[in-house]
Design a protein around this motif. Structure first.
Motif, PDB file in Angstrom:
ATOM      1  N   ALA A 162     -35.170 -14.175   2.158  1.00 44.44           N
ATOM      2  CA  ALA A 162     -36.135 -13.598   3.097  1.00 44.44           C
ATOM      3  C   ALA A 162     -35.667 -12.249   3.617  1.00 44.44           C
ATOM      4  N   VAL A 163     -34.387 -12.152   3.955  1.00 42.92           N
ATOM      5  CA  VAL A 163     -33.837 -10.884   4.448  1.00 42.92           C
ATOM      6  C   VAL A 163     -33.905  -9.822   3.359  1.00 42.92           C
ATOM      7  N   HIS A 164     -33.551 -10.172   2.141  1.00 41.83           N
ATOM      8  CA  HIS A 164     -33.580  -9.217   1.037  1.00 41.83           C
ATOM      9  C   HIS A 164     -35.007  -8.757   0.747  1.00 41.83           C
ATOM     10  N   ALA A 165     -35.958  -9.681   0.791  1.00 43.99           N
ATOM     11  CA  ALA A 165     -37.352  -9.314   0.553  1.00 43.99           C
ATOM     12  C   ALA A 165     -37.867  -8.374   1.638  1.00 43.99           C
ATOM     13  N   ARG A 166     -37.507  -8.633   2.892  1.00 45.14           N
ATOM     14  CA  ARG A 166     -37.941  -7.764   3.989  1.00 45.14           C
ATOM     15  C   ARG A 166     -37.331  -6.378   3.852  1.00 45.14           C
ATOM     16  N   ALA A 167     -36.061  -6.317   3.466  1.00 47.52           N
ATOM     17  CA  ALA A 167     -35.406  -5.019   3.317  1.00 47.52           C
ATOM     18  C   ALA A 167     -36.020  -4.213   2.175  1.00 47.52           C
ATOM     19  N   TRP A 168     -36.421  -4.884   1.112  1.00 49.16           N
ATOM     20  CA  TRP A 168     -37.017  -4.197  -0.028  1.00 49.16           C
ATOM     21  C   TRP A 168     -38.523  -3.995   0.132  1.00 49.16           C
ATOM     22  N   GLY A 169     -39.120  -4.649   1.110  1.00 50.21           N
ATOM     23  CA  GLY A 169     -40.551  -4.501   1.331  1.00 50.21           C
ATOM     24  C   GLY A 169     -41.396  -5.171   0.279  1.00 50.21           C
ATOM     25  N   VAL A 170     -40.989  -6.359  -0.181  1.00 50.91           N
ATOM     26  CA  VAL A 170     -41.749  -7.102  -1.182  1.00 50.91           C
ATOM     27  C   VAL A 170     -42.102  -8.473  -0.623  1.00 50.91           C
ATOM     28  N   PRO A 171     -43.187  -9.078  -1.122  1.00 51.14           N
ATOM     29  CA  PRO A 171     -43.532 -10.429  -0.666  1.00 51.14           C
ATOM     30  C   PRO A 171     -42.464 -11.430  -1.078  1.00 51.14           C
ATOM     31  N   LEU A 172     -42.303 -12.453  -0.261  1.00 49.66           N
ATOM     32  CA  LEU A 172     -41.321 -13.497  -0.544  1.00 49.66           C
ATOM     33  C   LEU A 172     -42.011 -14.616  -1.323  1.00 49.66           C
ATOM     34  N   ALA A 173     -41.770 -14.649  -2.622  1.00 46.85           N
ATOM     35  CA  ALA A 173     -42.366 -15.679  -3.467  1.00 46.85           C
ATOM     36  C   ALA A 173     -41.555 -16.972  -3.350  1.00 46.85           C
ATOM     37  N   PRO A 174     -42.218 -18.129  -3.474  1.00 44.24           N
ATOM     38  CA  PRO A 174     -41.485 -19.405  -3.411  1.00 44.24           C
ATOM     39  C   PRO A 174     -40.496 -19.523  -4.572  1.00 44.24           C
ATOM     40  N   MET A 175     -39.398 -20.210  -4.323  1.00 46.64           N
ATOM     41  CA  MET A 175     -38.419 -20.446  -5.378  1.00 46.64           C
ATOM     42  C   MET A 175     -38.983 -21.430  -6.400  1.00 46.64           C
ATOM     43  N   LYS A 176     -38.839 -21.096  -7.687  1.00 48.14           N
ATOM     44  CA  LYS A 176     -39.370 -21.961  -8.736  1.00 48.14           C
ATOM     45  C   LYS A 176     -38.547 -23.231  -8.889  1.00 48.14           C
ATOM     46  N   ARG A 177     -37.251 -23.126  -8.780  1.00 52.31           N
ATOM     47  CA  ARG A 177     -36.354 -24.282  -8.905  1.00 52.31           C
ATOM     48  C   ARG A 177     -35.445 -24.316  -7.672  1.00 52.31           C
ATOM     49  N   PRO A 178     -35.913 -24.875  -6.565  1.00 53.28           N
ATOM     50  CA  PRO A 178     -35.105 -24.861  -5.326  1.00 53.28           C
ATOM     51  C   PRO A 178     -33.752 -25.552  -5.476  1.00 53.28           C
ATOM     52  N   ALA A 179     -33.727 -26.720  -6.162  1.00 50.54           N
ATOM     53  CA  ALA A 179     -32.468 -27.451  -6.305  1.00 50.54           C
ATOM     54  C   ALA A 179     -31.462 -26.641  -7.116  1.00 50.54           C
ATOM     55  N   ARG A 180     -31.944 -26.023  -8.172  1.00 50.99           N
ATOM     56  CA  ARG A 180     -31.046 -25.212  -8.997  1.00 50.99           C
ATOM     57  C   ARG A 180     -30.549 -23.992  -8.230  1.00 50.99           C
ATOM     58  N   ALA A 181     -31.443 -23.378  -7.462  1.00 53.29           N
ATOM     59  CA  ALA A 181     -31.031 -22.222  -6.652  1.00 53.29           C
ATOM     60  C   ALA A 181     -29.977 -22.615  -5.625  1.00 53.29           C
ATOM     61  N   ALA A 182     -30.149 -23.803  -5.002  1.00 57.93           N
ATOM     62  CA  ALA A 182     -29.162 -24.268  -4.022  1.00 57.93           C
ATOM     63  C   ALA A 182     -27.817 -24.559  -4.682  1.00 57.93           C
ATOM     64  N   LEU A 183     -27.849 -25.173  -5.872  1.00 56.59           N
ATOM     65  CA  LEU A 183     -26.600 -25.452  -6.578  1.00 56.59           C
ATOM     66  C   LEU A 183     -25.895 -24.161  -6.992  1.00 56.59           C
ATOM     67  N   ASN A 184     -26.684 -23.200  -7.486  1.00 56.33           N
ATOM     68  CA  ASN A 184     -26.086 -21.914  -7.853  1.00 56.33           C
ATOM     69  C   ASN A 184     -25.485 -21.216  -6.630  1.00 56.33           C
ATOM     70  N   GLY A 185     -26.225 -21.266  -5.516  1.00 54.66           N
ATOM     71  CA  GLY A 185     -25.715 -20.653  -4.292  1.00 54.66           C
ATOM     72  C   GLY A 185     -24.451 -21.329  -3.803  1.00 54.66           C
ATOM     73  N   LEU A 186     -24.418 -22.658  -3.858  1.00 61.16           N
ATOM     74  CA  LEU A 186     -23.223 -23.389  -3.429  1.00 61.16           C
ATOM     75  C   LEU A 186     -22.046 -23.068  -4.335  1.00 61.16           C
ATOM     76  N   GLY A 187     -22.296 -23.001  -5.641  1.00 65.70           N
ATOM     77  CA  GLY A 187     -21.224 -22.664  -6.565  1.00 65.70           C
ATOM     78  C   GLY A 187     -20.677 -21.269  -6.327  1.00 65.70           C
ATOM     79  N   MET A 188     -21.577 -20.291  -6.063  1.00 57.84           N
ATOM     80  CA  MET A 188     -21.127 -18.925  -5.798  1.00 57.84           C
ATOM     81  C   MET A 188     -20.316 -18.850  -4.516  1.00 57.84           C
ATOM     82  N   LEU A 189     -20.767 -19.543  -3.474  1.00 59.15           N
ATOM     83  CA  LEU A 189     -20.047 -19.519  -2.205  1.00 59.15           C
ATOM     84  C   LEU A 189     -18.663 -20.141  -2.340  1.00 59.15           C
ATOM     85  N   LEU A 190     -18.599 -21.313  -2.980  1.00 64.64           N
ATOM     86  CA  LEU A 190     -17.306 -21.979  -3.145  1.00 64.64           C
ATOM     87  C   LEU A 190     -16.370 -21.156  -4.019  1.00 64.64           C
ATOM     88  N   LEU A 191     -16.909 -20.575  -5.086  1.00 63.87           N
ATOM     89  CA  LEU A 191     -16.077 -19.751  -5.961  1.00 63.87           C
ATOM     90  C   LEU A 191     -15.541 -18.533  -5.214  1.00 63.87           C
TER      91      LEU A 191
END
Length: 320
Positions: A162-191
């Motif tokens: 949401a923050v990135h979309a607001r900064a770029w001035g683009v609409p915030l589209a829903p995530m297509k794969r929320p579970a996968r996005a959360a897993l990827n985000g968790l993996g990036m944070l832990l790494l």
């Protein structure tokens, strides 16, 4: 590179030089204050229209206007809040994992925690919590903590998008794969946390030259991570190099914030532990996270502003 969101053009607004010039041309009062104001405006006009600082001041003006349109201080506050809430289940999971490792091996818990870059008040608190639990309680805490951590990672990913979309001035589209996005985000944070902690922990017992090299590598983790994450967030960029300026800014800001936290904030909280207690610790953490929220927001805004300026300049050349 695929574009995310809709192609929205830059907003046409007066430049900083035009704004200052308009103020300079306005009549001033015949008084000491009026003359001082005129001199200050004249200096501002020279800085914003001449010399090496002119491009930087114009860019700063554009980024400031962009952030104001996007929501101002609410954006970094959102990131700070989401990261703070994410840290709670992360701490629970960390305590449970360390407790299980201590039960299965003869590892010194306090030394293990300290080797991962957690010192002082934080190290003693995590070590005491890990040593105080039983195997069954650690397993229960780990199970519950992982579920909550997964959900809070999903909420954090939504907030950053949401923050990135607001900064770029683009609409915030829903995530297509929320579970996968959360897993990827968790993996990036832990790494990110593990790699940086390992580099900083390994640098403690080395020679000054090797220590400096490892610390430099640890400082590069944040910009590299943001350079990998940014293209996966809502944007209008055409190529991955459009995200390099923001990654550099985020890397520099995270290094400064990390230095201040480690050498000023944490020692101060350790000294004032009896005075402020857990509330002081929470306030210190929120302050550092709010600063990081500003760094992340500014990195996205700088990328968007530079892209729009380049796009506008290209369009002007094409029409000429």
């Amino acid at each position: 590179m695929m574009r995310s969101g809709l192609d929205a053009g830059p907003t046409i607004e007066p430049t900083l030089a035009e704004t200052v010039r308009e103020l300079v041309n306005q009549p001033t009062a015949e008084s000491r204050l009026g003359h001082a104001q005129a001199r200050a405006l004249a200096i501002a006009e020279r800085v914003t229209t001449q010399g090496p600082f002119a491009p930087a001041t114009e860019l700063g003006w554009g980024v400031s206007r962009r952030l104001t349109r996007a929501g101002g201080s609410a954006l970094p506050a959102l990131i700070a809040y989401r990261v703070f809430v994410w840290l709670l289940p992360f701490a629970l999971v960390s305590v449970a994992v360390i407790g299980l490792v201590a039960d299965l091996t003869t590892v010194n818990v306090e030394r293990a925690v300290d080797r991962f870059g957690i010192t002082g008040y934080f190290a003693s608190s995590v070590a005491q919590a890990a040593q105080g639990g039983t195997t069954s309680s650690n397993i229960s805490a780990l199970t519950i903590g992982l579920l909550v951590l997964f959900y809070e990672t999903y909420a954090l990913v939504r907030g950053v998008r949401a923050v990135h979309a607001r900064a770029w001035g683009v609409p915030l589209a829903p995530m297509k794969r929320p579970a996968r996005a959360a897993l990827n985000g968790l993996g990036m944070l832990l790494l990110f946390l593990i790699v940086r902690a390992l580099l900083e922990g390994a640098a403690r017992d080395l020679s000054p030259l090797l220590k400096g090299s490892l610390l430099a590598c640890s400082f590069a983790v944040a910009p590299i991570a943001w350079l990998v994450i940014s293209p996966r967030l809502p944007h209008r960029a055409d190529r991955w190099t459009d995200f390099v300026p923001g990654a550099i800014v985020l890397g520099a800001a995270s290094s400064v914030i990390g230095f201040l936290v480690v050498h000023i904030l944490v020692p101060y909280l350790n000294q004032k532990e009896e005075t402020y207690g857990a509330l002081g610790l929470a306030a210190g953490i929120m302050l550092a996270l709010y600063a990081m929220g500003w760094a992340i927001t500014a990195a996205a805004a700088i990328n968007a502003e530079l892209y729009d300026r380049r796009d506008s300049a290209g369009g002007a050349r094409a029409r000429a």
